[in-house]
Design a protein around this motif. Structure first.
Motif, PDB file in Angstrom:
ATOM      1  N   TYR A 193       0.803  -1.224   0.000  1.00  0.00           N
ATOM      2  CA  TYR A 193       0.000   0.000   0.000  1.00  0.00           C
ATOM      3  C   TYR A 193       0.832   1.268   0.000  1.00  0.00           C
ATOM      4  O   TYR A 193       0.407   2.292  -0.543  1.00  0.00           O
ATOM      5  N   SER A 194       1.998   1.234   0.621  1.00  0.00           N
ATOM      6  CA  SER A 194       2.847   2.420   0.681  1.00  0.00           C
ATOM      7  C   SER A 194       4.276   2.011   1.008  1.00  0.00           C
ATOM      8  O   SER A 194       4.510   0.920   1.542  1.00  0.00           O
ATOM      9  N   LEU A 195       5.213   2.891   0.691  1.00  0.00           N
ATOM     10  CA  LEU A 195       6.603   2.620   1.028  1.00  0.00           C
ATOM     11  C   LEU A 195       6.765   2.664   2.535  1.00  0.00           C
ATOM     12  O   LEU A 195       6.325   3.603   3.197  1.00  0.00           O
ATOM     13  N   GLN A 196       7.400   1.641   3.075  1.00  0.00           N
ATOM     14  CA  GLN A 196       7.695   1.600   4.501  1.00  0.00           C
ATOM     15  C   GLN A 196       9.036   2.293   4.756  1.00  0.00           C
ATOM     16  O   GLN A 196       9.701   2.752   3.829  1.00  0.00           O
ATOM     17  N   ARG A 197       9.447   2.357   6.001  1.00  0.00           N
ATOM     18  CA  ARG A 197      10.711   2.993   6.339  1.00  0.00           C
ATOM     19  C   ARG A 197      11.751   1.935   6.684  1.00  0.00           C
ATOM     20  O   ARG A 197      11.407   0.881   7.249  1.00  0.00           O
TER      21      ARG A 197
ATOM     22  N   GLY B 160       5.255  -6.629  -3.062  1.00  0.00           N
ATOM     23  CA  GLY B 160       5.686  -5.512  -3.886  1.00  0.00           C
ATOM     24  C   GLY B 160       4.648  -4.405  -3.989  1.00  0.00           C
ATOM     25  O   GLY B 160       3.449  -4.633  -3.827  1.00  0.00           O
ATOM     26  N   SER B 161       5.123  -3.218  -4.295  1.00  0.00           N
ATOM     27  CA  SER B 161       4.291  -2.023  -4.326  1.00  0.00           C
ATOM     28  C   SER B 161       3.179  -2.095  -5.366  1.00  0.00           C
ATOM     29  O   SER B 161       3.402  -2.455  -6.522  1.00  0.00           O
TER      30      SER B 161
ATOM     31  N   ILE C 198       9.957 -11.851  -2.745  1.00  0.00           N
ATOM     32  CA  ILE C 198       9.164 -10.647  -2.992  1.00  0.00           C
ATOM     33  C   ILE C 198       7.982 -11.054  -3.869  1.00  0.00           C
ATOM     34  O   ILE C 198       8.156 -11.702  -4.903  1.00  0.00           O
ATOM     35  N   LEU C 199       6.794 -10.700  -3.412  1.00  0.00           N
ATOM     36  CA  LEU C 199       5.554 -11.096  -4.084  1.00  0.00           C
ATOM     37  C   LEU C 199       5.025  -9.944  -4.934  1.00  0.00           C
ATOM     38  O   LEU C 199       4.842  -8.833  -4.440  1.00  0.00           O
TER      39      LEU C 199
ATOM     40  N   TYR D 213      11.537 -14.147  -6.347  1.00  0.00           N
ATOM     41  CA  TYR D 213      10.312 -13.433  -6.684  1.00  0.00           C
ATOM     42  C   TYR D 213       9.194 -14.433  -6.989  1.00  0.00           C
ATOM     43  O   TYR D 213       9.443 -15.522  -7.509  1.00  0.00           O
ATOM     44  N   ALA D 214       7.972 -14.013  -6.660  1.00  0.00           N
ATOM     45  CA  ALA D 214       6.786 -14.804  -6.974  1.00  0.00           C
ATOM     46  C   ALA D 214       5.741 -13.876  -7.578  1.00  0.00           C
ATOM     47  O   ALA D 214       5.692 -12.683  -7.256  1.00  0.00           O
ATOM     48  N   MET D 215       4.907 -14.411  -8.451  1.00  0.00           N
ATOM     49  CA  MET D 215       3.878 -13.599  -9.108  1.00  0.00           C
ATOM     50  C   MET D 215       2.516 -14.264  -8.950  1.00  0.00           C
ATOM     51  O   MET D 215       2.340 -15.445  -9.270  1.00  0.00           O
ATOM     52  N   GLU D 216       1.560 -13.470  -8.461  1.00  0.00           N
ATOM     53  CA  GLU D 216       0.175 -13.938  -8.312  1.00  0.00           C
ATOM     54  C   GLU D 216      -0.682 -13.284  -9.376  1.00  0.00           C
ATOM     55  O   GLU D 216      -0.700 -12.050  -9.494  1.00  0.00           O
ATOM     56  N   ILE D 217      -1.415 -14.105 -10.121  1.00  0.00           N
ATOM     57  CA  ILE D 217      -2.255 -13.597 -11.206  1.00  0.00           C
ATOM     58  C   ILE D 217      -3.727 -13.789 -10.844  1.00  0.00           C
ATOM     59  O   ILE D 217      -4.078 -14.656 -10.042  1.00  0.00           O
TER      60      ILE D 217
END
Length: 269
Positions: free
Chosen positions: A48-52, A73-74, A108-109, A163-167
């Motif tokens: 949802y947003s960049l974290q710190r 991922g963003s 990373i998703l 990396y993983a990708m959800e479709i």
């Protein structure tokens, strides 16, 4: 046998308090409590947003040495830019802190929106730009812009990136897609979504990434003993040749931590 990890998608949910989390447990102790019972978790706030960087460092400090975080991922990359023209956004995402997790950084998703249909050219270009090691990720992160301040653009060691990708669109149910993922070494997410989205189970990388959104009702319904037995058997099969990460996203009625613990118990027994 590959390594198996089971967790939940996120851990900050008010309905969990007093049900999964003991009454009176301080919110800052919730991640530590969960990490005593599971060995991984998805960071979904990063979607949802960049974290710190300080947040990633804090999360790493609150968990055991062998704990692993998956990082979502963003959505600015997946849902707004739709994987196009995302070089600066990718640099910003990587500079925002994932590398601060050090050895606890897992896959990373990248979750695509339901109205994103299969486009081999766009996908191929995006996957080709992803850094394959943390050292390469540092090089990408150093190209961040003013939106990331402070930034974390170092790594304590050079490690492979996963990396993983959800479709979520039926057009991805084609060998062209799985062949593309295999060529780039990116895992296809096995997503159980109560029949709403495609459920594909091809292995396209050296690990399998499973997301369990609810068997009968998306994000709400739990999994029966028979359901969990079935998923445990599948995961054991995949783990004969690769690692496996499984995350429960049926959080609405506090089913996710219950089901995750039950599945992990089956797999580590």
């Amino acid at each position: 046998m590959g390594q198996i990890r089971v967790g939940t998608s996120g851990w900050v949910y008010p309905p969990w308090r007093g049900v999964f989390y003991p009454a009176g447990l301080a919110q800052k102790r919730e991640l530590a409590y969960l990490s005593e019972r599971l060995d991984s978790v998805e960071i979904n706030g990063s979607f949802y947003s960049l974290q710190r960087p300080s947040s990633y460092q804090m999360w790493a400090e609150q968990t055991p040495d062998d704990f692993v975080f998956a990082v979502k991922g963003s959505r600015f990359i997946t849902h707004i830019k739709r994987l196009r023209d995302g070089d600066t956004l990718l640099a910003n995402f990587l500079a925002s802190g994932p590398l601060a997790l050090g050895p606890k950084l897992g896959p990373i998703l990248w979750q695509l929106p339901p109205n994103f249909s299969f486009d081999a050219q766009v996908l191929d270009a995006f996957l080709a730009h992803l850094p394959r090691t943390t050292a390469q990720a540092v090089e990408v992160a150093q190209r961040h812009d003013y939106r990331v301040d402070p930034a974390h653009t170092t790594t304590d060691a050079d490690r492979p990136m996963r990396y993983a990708m959800e479709i979520r669109h039926d057009s991805f149910a084609t060998p062209r897609f799985t062949e593309l993922l295999t060529r780039h070494g990116v895992a296809l997410v096995v997503a159980d979504s109560a029949g709403k989205y495609p459920l594909l189970e091809e292995v396209t990388a050296d690990f399998v990434y499973i997301r369990l959104h609810g068997h009968d009702e998306l994000y709400v319904s739990g999994y029966t003993d028979d359901d969990l037995d079935t998923w445990a058997a599948k995961i054991r099969g995949w783990a004969e040749s690769c690692d496996a990460y499984a995350y429960f996203d049926n959080d609405a009625k506090v089913m996710a931590p219950r089901d995750a613990i039950a599945l992990r118990t089956r797999l580590v027994a």
